[in-house]
Each structure stands twice: as structure tokens, then as C-alpha cells.
Design a protein around this motif. Structure first.
Motif, mmCIF file in Angstrom:
data_model
loop_
_atom_site.group_PDB
_atom_site.id
_atom_site.type_symbol
_atom_site.label_atom_id
_atom_site.label_comp_id
_atom_site.label_asym_id
_atom_site.label_seq_id
_atom_site.Cartn_x
_atom_site.Cartn_y
_atom_site.Cartn_z
ATOM 1 N N VAL A 1 65.885 95.535 -42.347
ATOM 2 C CA VAL A 1 65.420 94.505 -41.415
ATOM 3 C C VAL A 1 64.051 93.970 -41.850
ATOM 4 C CG1 VAL A 1 64.701 94.073 -39.024
ATOM 5 C CG2 VAL A 1 66.790 95.365 -39.480
ATOM 6 N N THR A 2 63.173 94.852 -42.269
ATOM 7 C CA THR A 2 61.837 94.432 -42.723
ATOM 8 C C THR A 2 61.935 93.515 -43.936
ATOM 9 O OG1 THR A 2 60.821 96.440 -41.877
ATOM 10 C CG2 THR A 2 59.607 95.243 -43.590
ATOM 11 N N HIS A 3 62.760 93.898 -44.915
ATOM 12 C CA HIS A 3 62.902 93.065 -46.115
ATOM 13 C C HIS A 3 63.491 91.694 -45.777
ATOM 14 C CE1 HIS A 3 61.780 95.816 -49.356
ATOM 15 N NE2 HIS A 3 62.299 96.776 -48.613
ATOM 16 N N LEU A 4 64.474 91.675 -44.918
ATOM 17 C CA LEU A 4 65.070 90.394 -44.537
ATOM 18 C C LEU A 4 64.059 89.510 -43.808
ATOM 19 C CD1 LEU A 4 68.551 91.671 -43.316
ATOM 20 C CD2 LEU A 4 68.084 90.394 -45.423
ATOM 21 N N THR A 5 63.254 90.114 -42.950
ATOM 22 C CA THR A 5 62.220 89.370 -42.226
ATOM 23 C C THR A 5 61.187 88.812 -43.191
ATOM 24 O OG1 THR A 5 62.552 90.779 -40.297
ATOM 25 C CG2 THR A 5 60.504 89.513 -40.379
ATOM 26 N N LEU A 6 60.763 89.627 -44.152
ATOM 27 C CA LEU A 6 59.769 89.181 -45.128
ATOM 28 C C LEU A 6 60.312 88.084 -46.039
ATOM 29 C CD1 LEU A 6 58.157 92.594 -46.112
ATOM 30 C CD2 LEU A 6 57.141 90.768 -44.722
ATOM 31 N N GLN A 7 61.624 88.042 -46.208
ATOM 32 C CA GLN A 7 62.241 86.984 -46.998
ATOM 33 C C GLN A 7 62.492 85.730 -46.163
ATOM 34 O OE1 GLN A 7 65.754 88.678 -48.692
ATOM 35 N NE2 GLN A 7 64.610 89.975 -50.097
ATOM 36 N N ASP A 8 62.019 85.762 -44.926
ATOM 37 C CA ASP A 8 62.120 84.631 -44.012
ATOM 38 C C ASP A 8 63.572 84.238 -43.720
ATOM 39 O OD1 ASP A 8 60.869 82.859 -42.292
ATOM 40 O OD2 ASP A 8 60.820 81.237 -43.772
ATOM 41 N N LYS A 9 64.427 85.251 -43.602
ATOM 42 C CA LYS A 9 65.811 84.989 -43.219
ATOM 43 C C LYS A 9 65.851 84.611 -41.745
ATOM 44 C CE LYS A 9 67.660 86.155 -47.144
ATOM 45 N NZ LYS A 9 68.192 85.131 -48.025
ATOM 46 N N ARG A 10 66.809 83.808 -41.391
ATOM 47 C CA ARG A 10 66.955 83.387 -39.994
ATOM 48 C C ARG A 10 67.323 84.575 -39.121
ATOM 49 N NH1 ARG A 10 70.805 78.545 -39.372
ATOM 50 N NH2 ARG A 10 70.542 79.458 -37.334
ATOM 51 N N PRO A 11 66.950 84.530 -37.847
ATOM 52 C CA PRO A 11 67.296 85.639 -36.942
ATOM 53 C C PRO A 11 68.793 85.947 -36.906
ATOM 54 C CG PRO A 11 65.656 84.247 -35.910
ATOM 55 C CD PRO A 11 66.071 83.549 -37.188
ATOM 56 N N ALA A 12 69.630 84.914 -36.955
ATOM 57 C CA ALA A 12 71.075 85.146 -36.937
ATOM 58 C C ALA A 12 71.524 85.890 -38.197
ATOM 59 C CB ALA A 12 71.821 83.825 -36.816
ATOM 60 N N THR A 13 70.921 85.575 -39.331
ATOM 61 C CA THR A 13 71.249 86.264 -40.583
ATOM 62 C C THR A 13 70.813 87.720 -40.511
ATOM 63 O OG1 THR A 13 71.018 84.213 -41.824
ATOM 64 C CG2 THR A 13 70.891 86.261 -43.090
ATOM 65 N N ILE A 14 69.607 87.947 -40.037
ATOM 66 C CA ILE A 14 69.103 89.318 -39.902
ATOM 67 C C ILE A 14 70.003 90.109 -38.966
ATOM 68 C CG2 ILE A 14 67.182 90.727 -39.055
ATOM 69 C CD1 ILE A 14 65.322 88.419 -39.991
ATOM 70 N N ASP A 15 70.408 89.494 -37.868
ATOM 71 C CA ASP A 15 71.278 90.167 -36.909
ATOM 72 C C ASP A 15 72.630 90.519 -37.544
ATOM 73 O OD1 ASP A 15 72.040 91.066 -34.200
ATOM 74 O OD2 ASP A 15 73.398 89.334 -34.291
ATOM 75 N N GLY A 16 73.231 89.565 -38.235
ATOM 76 C CA GLY A 16 74.537 89.802 -38.863
ATOM 77 C C GLY A 16 74.477 90.859 -39.948
ATOM 78 N N TYR A 17 73.467 90.774 -40.808
ATOM 79 C CA TYR A 17 73.342 91.737 -41.907
ATOM 80 C C TYR A 17 73.015 93.131 -41.388
ATOM 81 C CZ TYR A 17 73.298 87.995 -45.462
ATOM 82 O OH TYR A 17 73.618 86.956 -46.293
ATOM 83 N N SER A 18 72.175 93.220 -40.375
ATOM 84 C CA SER A 18 71.842 94.545 -39.833
ATOM 85 C C SER A 18 73.026 95.123 -39.055
ATOM 86 C CB SER A 18 70.581 94.483 -38.971
ATOM 87 O OG SER A 18 70.733 93.598 -37.894
#
Length: 113
Positions: free
Chosen positions: A19-36
Motif C-alpha cells: 500500500v505504501t509503495h502504491l501510494t508513493l507511486q501516486d496510484k489512484r485510490p481505486a487502484t490501491i484498493d483493488g491491488y490491496s
């Protein structure tokens, strides 16, 4: 019991890192939610830490997922798990090869439906 506890601790740590890496890569919240969600789903389904999964584990997981979820969910899980392994865990070449083959499988079935 200690091994299960350590495995859970490792899974929790990898989840937080993902989650931290995805956030730092500026992924959209929906992407972070789906990937996590993909990470939580496979960890729960196989009862293993993500960094201990094998290609056979992935085959079993995706074979079951294809039967029970939409193609959209399967693609999101594939992308999210690939991101975790290729970017952070640096798993061996065989896992990358498996994901490439899985992607080719998706293309074949998505274009024929």
C-alpha cells in the motif's frame, strides 16, 4: 503456532509495504484498493504469506478465481499481484514468465468472448 504468527506478521508487513509503495507511486485510490484487495484475497485463499507463493499456488488461485469472479476482478488481481512480486519482492524469472503467460491467456479469452 509461532510459525503461523510469524507468517501473519510477514503478510501484514508486506501488505503495508504494498500500500505504501502504491501510494508513493501516486496510484489512484481505486487502484490501491483493488491491488490491496487482491493481496488480501490470495493470502486468505491460500493461507500463505505472499512472498512464499509458487507458480503452482498461482495456478490454483487463478483457476479458482476465474470460476468465481468477473474477468475484471481477475485482471485487477493479476495486475496487483504482478506489481507486488515484480516491483517489491523481486521473485525469480519464473513468476514473471507465469504472469506473461497468464496475460496471453486473458487476451485469448477476452477477445474470443
Amino acid at each position: 503456532m509461532k510459525n503461523e504468527y510469524e507468517q501473519q506478521q510477514r503478510s501484514d508487513y508486506l501488505y503495508e509495504q504494498h500500500v505504501t509503495h502504491l501510494t508513493l507511486q501516486d496510484k489512484r485510490p481505486a487502484t490501491i484498493d483493488g491491488y490491496s484487495r487482491a493481496l488480501r484475497r490470495i493470502t486468505h485463499h491460500l493461507d500463505k504469506s505472499p512472498d512464499t507463493l509458487t507458480t503452482d499456488d498461482l495456478k490454483r488461485y487463478f483457476a479458482q478465481l476465474i470460476k468465481t469472479h468477473s474477468w475484471s476482478t481477475v485482471r485487477i488481481d493479476r495486475n496487483g499481484l504482478r506489481k507486488l512480486w515484480v516491483s517489491y519482492l523481486l521473485h525469480p524469472y519464473l513468476l514473471e514468465l507465469y504472469f506473461v503467460r497468464l496475460q496471453l491467456f486473458f487476451r485469448k479469452h477476452i477477445t474470443t468472448k
